[in-house]
Design a protein around this motif. Structure first.
Motif, mmCIF file in Angstrom:
data_model
loop_
_atom_site.group_PDB
_atom_site.id
_atom_site.type_symbol
_atom_site.label_atom_id
_atom_site.label_comp_id
_atom_site.label_asym_id
_atom_site.label_seq_id
_atom_site.Cartn_x
_atom_site.Cartn_y
_atom_site.Cartn_z
ATOM 1 N N PHE A 43 41.195 33.498 -9.540
ATOM 2 C CA PHE A 43 41.388 32.601 -8.391
ATOM 3 C C PHE A 43 42.222 33.300 -7.322
ATOM 4 N N HIS A 47 41.273 34.178 -3.407
ATOM 5 C CA HIS A 47 42.103 33.768 -2.271
ATOM 6 C C HIS A 47 42.533 34.988 -1.454
ATOM 7 N N ALA A 50 39.786 35.967 0.829
ATOM 8 C CA ALA A 50 39.688 35.042 1.973
ATOM 9 C C ALA A 50 40.802 35.316 2.980
ATOM 10 N N ARG A 51 42.005 35.558 2.488
ATOM 11 C CA ARG A 51 43.146 35.841 3.382
ATOM 12 C C ARG A 51 42.910 37.143 4.143
ATOM 13 N N VAL A 54 40.554 36.584 6.990
ATOM 14 C CA VAL A 54 41.149 35.918 8.153
ATOM 15 C C VAL A 54 41.858 36.941 9.043
ATOM 16 N N TYR A 55 42.492 37.924 8.411
ATOM 17 C CA TYR A 55 43.249 38.935 9.166
ATOM 18 C C TYR A 55 42.450 40.217 9.405
ATOM 19 N N LEU A 88 45.517 31.491 15.459
ATOM 20 C CA LEU A 88 45.463 30.441 14.443
ATOM 21 C C LEU A 88 46.147 29.154 14.906
ATOM 22 N N LEU A 122 37.074 33.407 12.457
ATOM 23 C CA LEU A 122 38.038 33.400 11.354
ATOM 24 C C LEU A 122 37.724 34.445 10.286
ATOM 25 N N ARG A 159 36.874 31.968 19.830
ATOM 26 C CA ARG A 159 36.354 30.744 19.215
ATOM 27 C C ARG A 159 34.957 30.475 19.780
ATOM 28 N N ARG A 182 35.270 30.085 8.795
ATOM 29 C CA ARG A 182 36.463 29.956 7.947
ATOM 30 C C ARG A 182 36.098 30.369 6.524
ATOM 31 N N PRO A 183 36.766 31.388 5.991
ATOM 32 C CA PRO A 183 36.345 31.891 4.687
ATOM 33 C C PRO A 183 36.590 30.884 3.571
ATOM 34 N N GLY A 184 35.605 30.722 2.711
ATOM 35 C CA GLY A 184 35.798 29.943 1.497
ATOM 36 C C GLY A 184 36.313 30.862 0.400
ATOM 37 N N LEU A 185 36.657 30.285 -0.737
ATOM 38 C CA LEU A 185 37.194 31.110 -1.832
ATOM 39 C C LEU A 185 36.173 32.114 -2.344
#
Lengths: 255, 483
Positions: A43, A47, A50-51, A54-55, A88, A122, A159, A182-185
């Protein structure tokens, strides 16, 4: 009961066979009351992906090189969000072009064609991995249909609605923005495509059509290109986009 | 309370008001801070969060924020009855708040300022019974105001004293008990996908608040299929809980009228008429659905038939906040919820994203505020302890918040397989998380549901999960897994 017999439950985790029916994180087992080490770290890794997405940063040079194959001018633009942190927190700034970008667009000759835009959104990873491949399928279709194309645009810290300002500056009649979702897991590389007819600043999402979850494990690029091409043709011939366009076609996704 | 009071602001507090009407002031080291209205004062007194910055209603320095909090602490509670933050004439939520205010019960606290209310709430003598007696004397704006000058531990300490109990097929909110909504969502509403997560959840003792599914498709036919699936499983195993499919209220209403087995009627709500309109609802529509659901008389031990969800930021995202801060808007949504005597009210705190609540600190603060405000107004508050992947938050933040809310006496949380909701794409609390909380705080499930878990051999007397139950239950659901 055939299926039950076929899938002999493992004595330690009798629910294992249920995993066949859902991607949900079931049958994890437990250590005391808690999630065991292995699934807990799996998990954490999802994550982390995904993080990182985002970056992630748009690989502008690599993308620009790859886009040369289309023999169209490529414009590199920025929103008014100065950093990822600000992006963000201030979605309003991500929808507006910075001054340099406005000037760059103003230098272009007005073109009432279709403007194709790539924005990090994202997940720049999604654009880095999926965008060129989609354009390779889409642009030849547009050209075969004798549709005029505006310069290609690469936007950082963008955006969806930034497409409105770009299209208005260029005088384009239709915009398609490919943007990192937006990234999902388990979907850090998911790309969205938003189409707007006669885009101009101030429009809201109900004026747009969206194709979502474009990635190898989601909606494959080839299918996405077909749907987009179909949408573009419909939009131009019926002179609209958004809810009215969506309602009339079973080919399109619900969201 | 008549509407006349809104036209004339007549009460002034000597310390903070000047001769000018509707003006609140405080001076710090020679610098005068003025706040033109209660609305502005509330917004500037709010602890920092990104949504208020996005709305442009925040305090712009640390000093200004504390100046606003000091000023707010001196405002008499009666001011809130004399100055509406959104006009009575133009907003039905304001009208609901004012028209349902209990002037008789208010006498107990009518002499207090906001700061005085905080001190009074914290008194030992201000016990559960006294707090219950002022549920209708407090307005959402008063409750929001006092929360802004309270620390996290104050929010926990006062909420913990409140007890809000609701019933349908079981009893939720009893002291020492703590429930979960089993949330077995599936991205395509696949019945076996839903059933797989649902069964797993039951085997972890989840589902006493309700078995509640967010449908991927909001059509009556698709929703009915899920309703029937849960109802069939609930009947088959005689589970003392209630089901809910979280479709739009108009979809649920249509199904209720057709006689579908609807236990709970769901709707997302917000704190202004305009924001509710953006959700496609108004008070009379909710009233209609409430009455229709009640008429089915499916509750066995109680008639709380509504399930509401809220969340800070929803008014701003609908551009319907009217210069109010997002926490005050949120508290106003509780007035809407309260009117329909809900079984469950759930603040989906971290779902909205970092432009409203940026990080674990802001999410935690907002959750404790929402739980406190809801409880003080008499609502059965639960919390979707959650975050998205673009927020600065992770499982550790959720563990902290879970533990804090457990201590505060939160009525229920979500139960999602492995914390990963594959349909809504966010992270909430897992089945395991609920077991952790029950263990470290010694909480039990809703009593009727606990008895069922014991009968099924899912739980032992000490609240531990037993392994053997799964095969027995699975064997009884055999045909479900055949295509």
């Amino acid at each position: 009961m055939a299926k039950l017999i076929k899938h002999q439950p493992h004595p330690d985790e009798p629910l294992n066979f249920l995993k066949e029916f859902t991607q949900a994180r079931i049958a994890l087992g437990s250590a005391g009351s808690s999630i065991p080490t292995k699934p807990a770290l799996e998990f954490k890794l999802a994550h982390a992906h995904a993080r990182d997405a985002v970056y992630s940063v748009m690989e502008v040079e690599t993308l620009a090189d790859a886009l040369e194959q289309f023999h169209l001018p490529v414009l590199h633009l920025y929103s008014q969000a100065a950093s990822r942190e600000q992006y963000l927190q201030r979605p309003d700034l991500g929808r507006l072009l910075d001054e340099t970008s406005v000037n760059r667009l103003a230098d272009q000759i007005a073109n009432d064609g279709i403007v194709l835009i790539l924005a990090d959104g994202l997940s720049a990873t999604a654009i880095n991995q999926n965008a060129v491949e989609l354009l390779q399928l889409l642009i030849p279709k547009l050209r075969a249909a004798k549709l005029k194309l505006a310069p290609l645009c690469l936007v950082e810290q963008g955006r969806v609605a930034i497409a409105d300002g770009i299209a208005a500056e260029l005088g384009a009649s239709l915009s398609v923005i490919l943007i990192g979702e937006r990234p999902g897991l388990s979907s850090a590389d998911s790309m969205g495509a938003y189409l707007t007819y006669m885009p101009k600043p101030g429009l809201t999402d109900d004026s747009r059509n969206c194709i979502s979850n474009i990635r190898p494990e989601g909606l494959p690029v080839a299918q996405a290109a077909d749907k987009l091409f179909y949408l573009i043709q419909e939009s131009l011939s019926r002179r609209l986009s958004g809810v009215a366009l969506k309602d009339n076609e079973g080919l399109l996704p619900d969201k | 309370m008549g509407r006349k009071l809104f036209r004339f602001k007549t009460i002034h507090h000597s310390l903070i008001t000047t001769h000018q009407k509707n003006m609140y002031r405080h001076t710090i080291l020679g610098k005068v801070y003025s706040f033109g209205s209660l609305r502005e004062l509330l917004a500037k007194a709010s602890p920092h969060r990104t949504g208020d910055v996005l709305a442009g209603v925040n305090a712009t320095s640390y000093e200004e924020r504390v100046a606003a909090q000091i000023t707010l602490s001196d405002v008499p509670l009666t001011d809130f009855l004399n100055e509406a933050v959104i006009p009575y004439e133009t907003d039905e939520v304001t009208r609901l708040i004012i028209d349902s205010h209990d002037k008789e019960a208010f006498k107990l606290i009518s002499h207090l300022t906001v700061g005085g209310l905080r001190d009074w709430l914290l008194l030992e003598e201000t016990n559960a019974a006294i707090l219950k007696s002022i549920e209708d004397a407090l307005t959402p704006e008063m409750v929001a105001a006092v929360s802004k000058i309270m620390r996290n531990q104050d929010l926990i300490a006062v909420a913990k004293k409140c007890e809000v109990i609701t019933r349908f097929r079981n009893t939720i909110g009893l002291k020492g008990h703590f429930a979960t909504r089993l949330q077995p969502n599936h991205p395509t509403d696949d019945p076996r996908g839903i059933a797989a997560s649902l069964l797993e959840g039951l085997l972890y003792g989840s589902g006493d608040a309700c078995i509640g599914i967010n449908p991927a498709t909001d059509s009556p036919a698709a929703v009915l299929k899920i309703v029937m699936l849960i109802d069939q499983l609930r009947e088959q195993f005689d589970i003392p809980t209630q089901s809910c499919v979280l479709s739009h209220i108009t979809t649920t209403l249509e199904l209720v009228i057709k006689g579908a087995p609807i236990d709970l009627c769901f709707q997302s709500i917000a704190g202004t008429e305009k924001a509710n309109a953006s959700f496609g609802i108004n008070l009379s529509l909710v009233q209609e659905a409430y009455e229709a659901t009640l008429s089915l008389k499916r509750g066995t031990i109680g008639q709380n038939v509504m399930y509401f969800e809220t969340g800070q930021g929803s008014c701003l995202s609908a551009n319907a906040h009217f210069g109010l801060d997002q926490q005050t808007c949120e508290a106003r949504a509780y007035a809407v919820a309260k009117r329909f005597k809900p079984l469950l009210v759930n603040s989906v705190v971290g779902f909205i994203g970092p432009e409203y609540l940026y990080d674990g600190k802001q999410i935690t603060r907002a959750a404790l505020e929402d739980h406190f405000c809801g409880k003080l107004l008499g609502l059965p508050m639960g919390m979707d302890i959650c975050y998205t992947n673009h927020a600065e938050a992770d499982q550790d933040d959720m563990d902290n918040l879970l533990t804090l809310l457990g201590v505060a006496g939160c009525n229920f949380i979500m139960g999602v397989p492995g914390s990963d909701d594959i349909m809504l794409n966010y992270q909430s609390t897992s089945f395991h998380d609920a077991l952790y909380l029950r263990k470290v705080l010694g909480y039990k499930p809703a009593p009727e549901f606990e008895q069922w878990l014991l009968r099924q051999g899912i739980l032992d007397d000490d609240g531990n999960i037993l392994k053997g139950a799964s095969e027995r239950l699975l064997n009884k659901t055999g045909q479900l897994w055949l295509s």
